[in-house]
Design a protein around this motif. Structure first.
Motif, PDB file in Angstrom:
ATOM      1  N   GLY A   1       0.759  -1.141   0.210  1.00 43.15           N
ATOM      2  CA  GLY A   1      -0.253   0.141   0.308  1.00 43.15           C
ATOM      3  C   GLY A   1       0.440   1.353  -0.097  1.00 43.15           C
ATOM      4  O   GLY A   1       1.832   1.170   0.362  1.00 43.15           O
ATOM      5  N   ASP A   2       0.762   2.672  -0.684  1.00 43.39           N
ATOM      6  CA  ASP A   2       0.702   3.229  -0.396  1.00 43.39           C
ATOM      7  C   ASP A   2       2.089   2.976  -0.687  1.00 43.39           C
ATOM      8  O   ASP A   2       3.393   4.748  -0.698  1.00 43.39           O
ATOM      9  CB  ASP A   2       1.154   4.069   1.073  1.00 43.39           C
ATOM     10  N   GLY A   3       2.222   3.000  -2.398  1.00 43.99           N
ATOM     11  CA  GLY A   3       2.741   2.660  -3.146  1.00 43.99           C
ATOM     12  C   GLY A   3       4.440   1.770  -2.948  1.00 43.99           C
ATOM     13  O   GLY A   3       5.729   2.237  -3.578  1.00 43.99           O
ATOM     14  N   ILE A   4       4.248   1.145  -2.100  1.00 38.66           N
ATOM     15  CA  ILE A   4       5.738   0.688  -1.332  1.00 38.66           C
ATOM     16  C   ILE A   4       4.840  -1.128  -1.712  1.00 38.66           C
ATOM     17  O   ILE A   4       4.461  -1.471  -1.702  1.00 38.66           O
ATOM     18  CB  ILE A   4       5.642   0.386  -0.189  1.00 38.66           C
ATOM     19  N   VAL A   5       6.799  -1.013  -2.317  1.00 37.24           N
ATOM     20  CA  VAL A   5       6.658  -3.165  -2.709  1.00 37.24           C
ATOM     21  C   VAL A   5       7.416  -3.602  -1.822  1.00 37.24           C
ATOM     22  O   VAL A   5       9.166  -3.308  -2.195  1.00 37.24           O
ATOM     23  CB  VAL A   5       6.400  -3.015  -4.923  1.00 37.24           C
ATOM     24  N   GLN A   6       6.986  -4.623  -1.195  1.00 37.61           N
ATOM     25  CA  GLN A   6       8.920  -5.316  -1.091  1.00 37.61           C
ATOM     26  C   GLN A   6       8.438  -6.557  -2.104  1.00 37.61           C
ATOM     27  O   GLN A   6       7.610  -7.307  -2.322  1.00 37.61           O
ATOM     28  CB  GLN A   6       8.072  -5.937   0.453  1.00 37.61           C
ATOM     29  N   ILE A   7      10.188  -6.713  -2.896  1.00 37.91           N
ATOM     30  CA  ILE A   7      10.690  -7.787  -3.764  1.00 37.91           C
ATOM     31  C   ILE A   7      11.038  -8.965  -2.295  1.00 37.91           C
ATOM     32  O   ILE A   7      12.143  -8.410  -1.798  1.00 37.91           O
ATOM     33  CB  ILE A   7      10.894  -7.198  -4.606  1.00 37.91           C
ATOM     34  N   THR A   8      10.457 -10.026  -2.929  1.00 39.81           N
ATOM     35  CA  THR A   8      12.194 -10.972  -2.781  1.00 39.81           C
ATOM     36  C   THR A   8      12.749 -11.279  -3.262  1.00 39.81           C
ATOM     37  O   THR A   8      12.559 -12.026  -4.057  1.00 39.81           O
ATOM     38  CB  THR A   8      11.547 -12.480  -1.346  1.00 39.81           C
ATOM     39  N   VAL A   9      13.994 -11.653  -2.734  1.00 34.92           N
ATOM     40  CA  VAL A   9      15.388 -11.743  -3.949  1.00 34.92           C
ATOM     41  C   VAL A   9      15.804 -13.080  -3.581  1.00 34.92           C
ATOM     42  O   VAL A   9      15.969 -12.431  -2.454  1.00 34.92           O
ATOM     43  CB  VAL A   9      15.705 -10.919  -3.734  1.00 34.92           C
TER      44      VAL A   9
END
Length: 441
Positions: free
Chosen positions: A77-85
């Motif tokens: 939300g609020d433009g935040i993207v969490q990417i597990t790499v």
């Protein structure tokens, strides 16, 4: 990288093409005129530069050098993207602070605004390790636009790179912006989600229904006791989902430790995409009440890393299955309009060349060799082998759909006609999905 005659010949050919000057081997440079000597010197400098930069290029993470990674995105939300790499290479991976936001069906890039930049954190992932990269899009993109659900199963994906989007150094990562908008909190981001997961979240938070995970009892009996806790835990609440998923990944790692690299990871072909043709080319009537030219709208396919109960299909959140859904009426419009997406078929893909006699697959808590997997194979070519694994998730399609719709409070319009539509879709693709597999650029 070793520099040899082939490199020299190739660079000489490029030099001759660009300059129009033919450099013949075996000539005495001192016998040439000054212009030829000058060109020869230039060629020598070109060779030295190519030798130097070539050595640097080899050390950079690239799929052309057989480096591999896996990505799984969660929109907070609020433009935040969490990417597990997950860095599956012996090289460090350093993402550049640039990306593209793309729309899947049209392959069109979403243009950023002119006001701000994308903010990146955690862009360096050491060799062989898994890390989290955080991306803030809010200053550079219209998030209200991105959070609006797309039609016809369309969705967004990010293109990430560690070297200017060059071939072999750019990667796709699907992200669901719309599901989190309805939920109002963090949700699991299955690649390409637009049906079941989004509907489940919105039902849970509406206050009218408390959804509860109910896995097929026969499936539970096939899952090892030490892993069964995950499938018995409710995953509709995002807090429970995240916590139990983390515990499950750790338990699975311990469970699979004795088998080492014999356990293969599914792959997701992106370019070209390997899909099932759901455009209903044979004009099959799934529901006689629906217009003939709209029958193809009653099915869809997406990439999911979890099933309808939010349980991971593989051992990691980034392992995806091509999921075929049946769309049934949701009561908000006529038969041609609103729908509920019920995921029915789950197709996992492996690289054909990776499958060996002692290879194993780990899917939905169950460990199998590929002799057992042969039962589920629906397609194979020299690149990929595809397996339809819904029997590992449930034993009866009608009961599976009914149980899930009841648990999520979406069974109000699930009557005999809706169930017949669902079974028509299930039976058709169960029999024909393999021959309908195709590559799409």
């Amino acid at each position: 990288m070793k520099f040899n005659r082939k490199h020299k010949t190739r660079i000489q050919g490029i030099f001759e093409e660009k300059t129009g000057m033919v450099l013949r081997s075996g000539q005495n440079v001192s016998a040439q005129n000054p212009f030829r000597r000058r060109f020869a010197l230039m060629l020598a400098l070109v060779l030295v530069c190519c030798f130097t930069t070539g050595g640097l290029a080899v050390s950079r993470f690239s799929s052309l050098e057989e480096d591999d990674l896996a990505l799984a995105a969660v929109y907070e939300g609020d433009g935040i993207v969490q990417i597990t790499v997950e860095n599956r290479s012996d090289k460090d991976l350093d993402f550049e602070e640039q990306l593209k936001v793309m729309q899947w069906n049209t392959s069109k890039e979403v243009e950023p605004t002119e006001d701000g930049d994308v903010i990146f954190l955690g862009t360096s992932i050491p060799a062989g390790e898994t890390g989290t990269m955080t991306i803030n899009l809010s200053l550079a993109y219209d998030m209200q636009l991105l959070e609006k659900p797309l039609e016809n199963g369309d969705h967004y994906y990010l293109v990430l790179t560690n070297n200017g989007f060059l071939l072999g150094q750019d990667w796709h990562c699907s992200v669901d912006f719309s599901g989190n908008r309805q939920a109002g909190e963090s949700t699991a981001a299955e690649s390409g989600t637009s049906g079941s997961a989004e509907l489940s979240d919105s039902v849970e938070l509406s206050g009218s229904v408390k959804a509860e995970t109910k896995i097929d009892p026969a499936v539970l009996q096939r899952i090892p006791v030490q892993l069964r806790f995950y499938f018995e835990t409710d995953s509709f609440g995002t807090e429970n989902r995240d916590r139990s998923a983390g515990e499950y990944v750790e338990a699975v790692s311990q469970y699979l430790l004795p088998y080492g690299d014999r356990v293969l990871m599914p792959v997701t072909p992106y370019d070209p995409r390997l899909i099932v043709n759901t455009d209903n080319p044979e004009q099959v009537a799934f529901d006689e009440r629906v217009d003939a030219d709209r029958q193809y709208l009653l099915t869809g396919e997406h990439l999911h890393s979890v099933d309808a109960w939010f349980k991971m299909i593989g051992r990691y959140p980034m392992e995806e299955a091509l999921t075929l859904e049946a769309y049934i009426p949701d009561g908000r419009g006529d038969l041609n309009d609103g729908f509920i997406g019920v995921p029915l078929l789950y197709i996992v893909t492996y690289e054909t060349s990776a499958i060996r006699e002692d290879s194993l697959a780990f899917l939905y808590g169950q460990l199998m060799d590929f002799t057992e997997m042969e039962t589920y194979k629906i397609y194979e070519d020299d690149k990929y082998a595809c397996y339809e694994i819904s029997p590992l998730l449930y034993t009866d399609a009608a009961e599976y759909a009914r149980t899930w719709l009841e648990a999520t409070g979406q069974d109000g319009t699930y009557d005999a006609a809706a169930e017949q539509r669902l079974l028509n879709i299930y039976n058709y693709y169960k029999e024909n999905a393999g021959r309908l597999m195709e590559y799409v650029d």
